[in-house]
Design an enzyme around this catalytic site. Sequence first.
Site, PDB file in Angstrom:
ATOM      1  N   CYS A   2       0.849  -1.199   0.000  1.00 44.26           N
ATOM      2  CA  CYS A   2       0.000   0.000   0.000  1.00 44.26           C
ATOM      3  C   CYS A   2       0.879   1.242   0.000  1.00 44.26           C
ATOM      4  O   CYS A   2       1.858   1.324   0.746  1.00 44.26           O
ATOM      5  CB  CYS A   2      -0.956   0.086   1.177  1.00 44.26           C
ATOM      6  N   ARG A  27       4.020  -0.257  -4.683  1.00 45.77           N
ATOM      7  CA  ARG A  27       3.748  -0.806  -3.352  1.00 45.77           C
ATOM      8  C   ARG A  27       2.432  -1.574  -3.291  1.00 45.77           C
ATOM      9  O   ARG A  27       2.123  -2.224  -2.287  1.00 45.77           O
ATOM     10  CB  ARG A  27       3.695   0.322  -2.323  1.00 45.77           C
ATOM     11  N   TRP A  73      -2.736  -2.747  -1.724  1.00 44.82           N
ATOM     12  CA  TRP A  73      -2.463  -4.186  -1.862  1.00 44.82           C
ATOM     13  C   TRP A  73      -3.346  -4.851  -0.825  1.00 44.82           C
ATOM     14  O   TRP A  73      -3.130  -4.699   0.372  1.00 44.82           O
ATOM     15  CB  TRP A  73      -0.982  -4.468  -1.602  1.00 44.82           C
ATOM     16  N   ASN A  99      -1.890   1.651   5.664  1.00 41.43           N
ATOM     17  CA  ASN A  99      -1.004   0.603   5.154  1.00 41.43           C
ATOM     18  C   ASN A  99      -0.713  -0.305   6.334  1.00 41.43           C
ATOM     19  O   ASN A  99      -0.309   0.177   7.381  1.00 41.43           O
ATOM     20  CB  ASN A  99       0.286   1.258   4.636  1.00 41.43           C
ATOM     21  N   GLY A 100      -0.931  -1.615   6.179  1.00 38.06           N
ATOM     22  CA  GLY A 100      -0.645  -2.546   7.278  1.00 38.06           C
ATOM     23  C   GLY A 100      -1.887  -3.332   7.653  1.00 38.06           C
ATOM     24  O   GLY A 100      -2.799  -3.500   6.836  1.00 38.06           O
ATOM     25  N   GLU A 483      17.288 -18.045  -7.666  1.00 39.94           N
ATOM     26  CA  GLU A 483      16.918 -16.685  -8.043  1.00 39.94           C
ATOM     27  C   GLU A 483      16.328 -16.652  -9.465  1.00 39.94           C
ATOM     28  O   GLU A 483      15.339 -15.968  -9.727  1.00 39.94           O
ATOM     29  CB  GLU A 483      18.140 -15.758  -7.925  1.00 39.94           C
ATOM     30  N   LYS A 487      12.530 -15.320 -10.215  1.00 38.92           N
ATOM     31  CA  LYS A 487      12.238 -14.219 -11.135  1.00 38.92           C
ATOM     32  C   LYS A 487      11.215 -14.662 -12.183  1.00 38.92           C
ATOM     33  O   LYS A 487      10.304 -13.928 -12.528  1.00 38.92           O
ATOM     34  CB  LYS A 487      13.515 -13.758 -11.856  1.00 38.92           C
ATOM     35  N   GLU A 490       7.658 -15.039 -10.633  1.00 40.53           N
ATOM     36  CA  GLU A 490       6.950 -13.820 -10.249  1.00 40.53           C
ATOM     37  C   GLU A 490       6.622 -12.939 -11.443  1.00 40.53           C
ATOM     38  O   GLU A 490       5.647 -12.207 -11.417  1.00 40.53           O
ATOM     39  CB  GLU A 490       7.716 -13.031  -9.178  1.00 40.53           C
ATOM     40  N   HIS A 506      17.515 -37.247  -6.912  1.00 44.24           N
ATOM     41  CA  HIS A 506      16.757 -37.628  -5.716  1.00 44.24           C
ATOM     42  C   HIS A 506      15.285 -37.259  -5.842  1.00 44.24           C
ATOM     43  O   HIS A 506      14.568 -37.238  -4.851  1.00 44.24           O
ATOM     44  CB  HIS A 506      17.362 -36.955  -4.472  1.00 44.24           C
ATOM     45  N   LYS A 608       5.867  -4.417  -3.728  1.00 37.10           N
ATOM     46  CA  LYS A 608       7.315  -4.267  -3.562  1.00 37.10           C
ATOM     47  C   LYS A 608       7.753  -4.381  -2.107  1.00 37.10           C
ATOM     48  O   LYS A 608       8.724  -5.041  -1.784  1.00 37.10           O
ATOM     49  CB  LYS A 608       7.712  -2.897  -4.113  1.00 37.10           C
TER      50      LYS A 608
HETATM   51  C1  F6R Z   1      11.721 -10.762  -5.685  1.00 34.66           C
HETATM   52  C2  F6R Z   1      11.614  -9.764  -4.642  1.00 34.66           C
HETATM   53  C3  F6R Z   1      11.245 -10.202  -3.275  1.00 34.66           C
HETATM   54  C4  F6R Z   1      12.047  -9.403  -2.231  1.00 34.66           C
HETATM   55  C5  F6R Z   1      11.576  -9.761  -0.820  1.00 34.66           C
HETATM   56  C6  F6R Z   1      12.368  -9.050   0.253  1.00 34.66           C
HETATM   57  O1  F6R Z   1      12.111 -10.202  -6.896  1.00 34.66           O
HETATM   58  O2  F6R Z   1      11.792  -8.603  -4.887  1.00 34.66           O
HETATM   59  O3  F6R Z   1      11.435 -11.558  -3.106  1.00 34.66           O
HETATM   60  O4  F6R Z   1      13.403  -9.688  -2.384  1.00 34.66           O
HETATM   61  O5  F6R Z   1      10.215  -9.434  -0.683  1.00 34.66           O
HETATM   62  O6  F6R Z   1      12.254  -7.671   0.135  1.00 34.66           O
HETATM   63  P1  F6R Z   1      13.272  -6.705   0.858  1.00 34.66           P
HETATM   64  O7  F6R Z   1      14.610  -6.900   0.257  1.00 34.66           O
HETATM   65  O8  F6R Z   1      12.722  -5.330   0.625  1.00 34.66           O
HETATM   66  O9  F6R Z   1      13.255  -7.083   2.314  1.00 34.66           O
END
Ligand code: F6R
Length: 613
Positions: A2, A27, A73, A99-100, A483, A487, A490, A506, A608
């Site tokens: 949010c 956000r 969000w 937010n929260g 990773e 990526k 998501e 395994h 984010k």
């Molecule tokens: C994936 C991504 C998330 C963040 C995770 C932690 O691309 O961006 O997995 O890495 O939510 O976020 P931070 O680093 O802000 O604690």
Amino acid sequence: MCGIVGYTGPHNAITPLIEGLRRLEYRGYDSAGIALGTPNKLFIEKRAGKLNNLEQSLSSIPTARSGIGHTRWATHGGPTDSNAHPHVDNDGKLAVIHNGIIENYAELKAVLESKGHTFSSDTDTESVAHLLSDLRKKHGGDLSAAMREAVKSLRGSFTLVAIHADTPDVIVGVRRNSPLVVGLGKNENFMASDVAAFIEHTKRAIELGQDQVVTLTPTTVSITDLDGKTVTPKEYEITWDASAAQKGGFAHFMLKEIFEQPKAVADTLIARLSDNKQIVLDEIALTAAEIKSLEKIVVIACGTAYHAGMIAKYAIEKWAKISVEVEIASEYRYRDPIINKNTLVIAISQSGETMDTLMALRHAKAAGARILAICNTNSSTIPRESDAVIYTHAGPEIAVASTKALLTQIVAVYLIGLHLAQVRSQLTDDQVADLYNEMLELPGKIEQILETVEPLRALTRKFADANTILFLGRNIGYPVALEGALKLKELAYIHAEGFAGGELKHGPIALIDSVSATPVIAILPAGHEHSLDEKMASNIQEVKARGARVIVIAEEGANVVGAEYVIRIPVTNPLFQPILATVPLQVFAYEIAVARGSDVDQPRNLAKSVTVE
Ligand code: F6R
């Protein structure tokens, strides 16, 4: 999670509010709304869907000099018009954005309903609007006093910002475990979840502490604690400029941020070796004696930052000979971790606001550990609650998928590893200087990968129809595989998994399907230590024999057998390979997402900054 923005000043508020929301859309983006403070009456508009939907519905906007805006969000209540923020009291004169999560909203709602309030949404937030309304009346129309009292009865994590039609130029905000910053303008003031919302108007900001209530008018800023005691604000200067939060000619923020990686890595590395070959890392705030007595390091982080933590384990154990445990932050606090004063906990977070990481940090702190944060966001909660912080210099990361922040987090853990190794005499000054100087070559090597990215983009599009894509890595290439898979999931919404090459046999090898020729991306380890490259070569043969189409990421000059495609990356020290091998995987995920029509910068269901547990 949010985005929140508030404005009070001489200009028509709609412009800074919409501009701010546009900057904060990363956000959360399932609905958006505004409340404008026109005298005696609030103008409220809110819509499910992205900010564009809200903008299109704004036809006859009254002139107002103040207002609040929200991009959501969803947590409580689906993404509908009625659940969108702001939420109002039954008089329609008080509006609040949030937010929260208000954990005790159900109790509050029951009490408020018994007093005659009627609710029109499924959110936890609406209970705050009704509560504030009652308390404001009790306090003779003082919204700040109402906010102070309201917050005392709330449980959970929240940023709340409220406005009332009787005092339209006054905006009141509060934060607990959730971000809120104040922007100080000339005869105008702002508040927002993130400085990006008002960077175009001012570079002067104030960080707000836990449980502090801020009251803004165009010319005044007053901050108090919950008992009404005045708090002296801590002002700081925002060091990046507005262009950093714009796309700068790239189709998406993510692509721009991928291309910013050489600079981000260089900026994070700069001036970290003294003339006498010592790693300069004063921010770690540990004496040599404390470093020597360290028995264990625990890294806590989530998602992509967790992968940086996994990479830390390989580098720090190898160089500094300290045992490193890497923990998913959301799991950590539900255990009884074995920690003492000789444990260093490293919390890695781009945003510095991730609730899971923050809660794990507090758990570790309560158990007696010393906390070092690695963070990209100045003055955010995680560094503020840590004993020390190393800031990464990635600049603002707007795309939801983390790219440049990860690479700088990896650089930060390398610097920590080298510093600890040097102080503990596990590496000589010459060895440390050689490794540091090799790191200085990484920005140029990333640049090289990015210069030849077009063929990779073309290759990637051939795999856009895949249902499943698997990623294999070994040793420090294993977190890179994880990773790559994260990526792709998501951004492109494709089933993707990363495996340690040795684990294939395994179980996971059963996923290879010869009919659909499952694509497998293998990261060939650098160097020949432990014959890992040969072992990965065998894994490649194993999946190929079962019908997989294999793409290999390999160093220039490395012998690759059995791959349909080879993506070459420059040669570097094996421990630095993640910095280079990650880049083509970011491009791969980006390009497939674009080819499949996904919203790259704002993937579905995500946000984010994850400020709820
Ligand atoms: C994936 C991504 C998330 C963040 C995770 C932690 O691309 O961006 O997995 O890495 O939510 O976020 P931070 O680093 O802000 O604690």
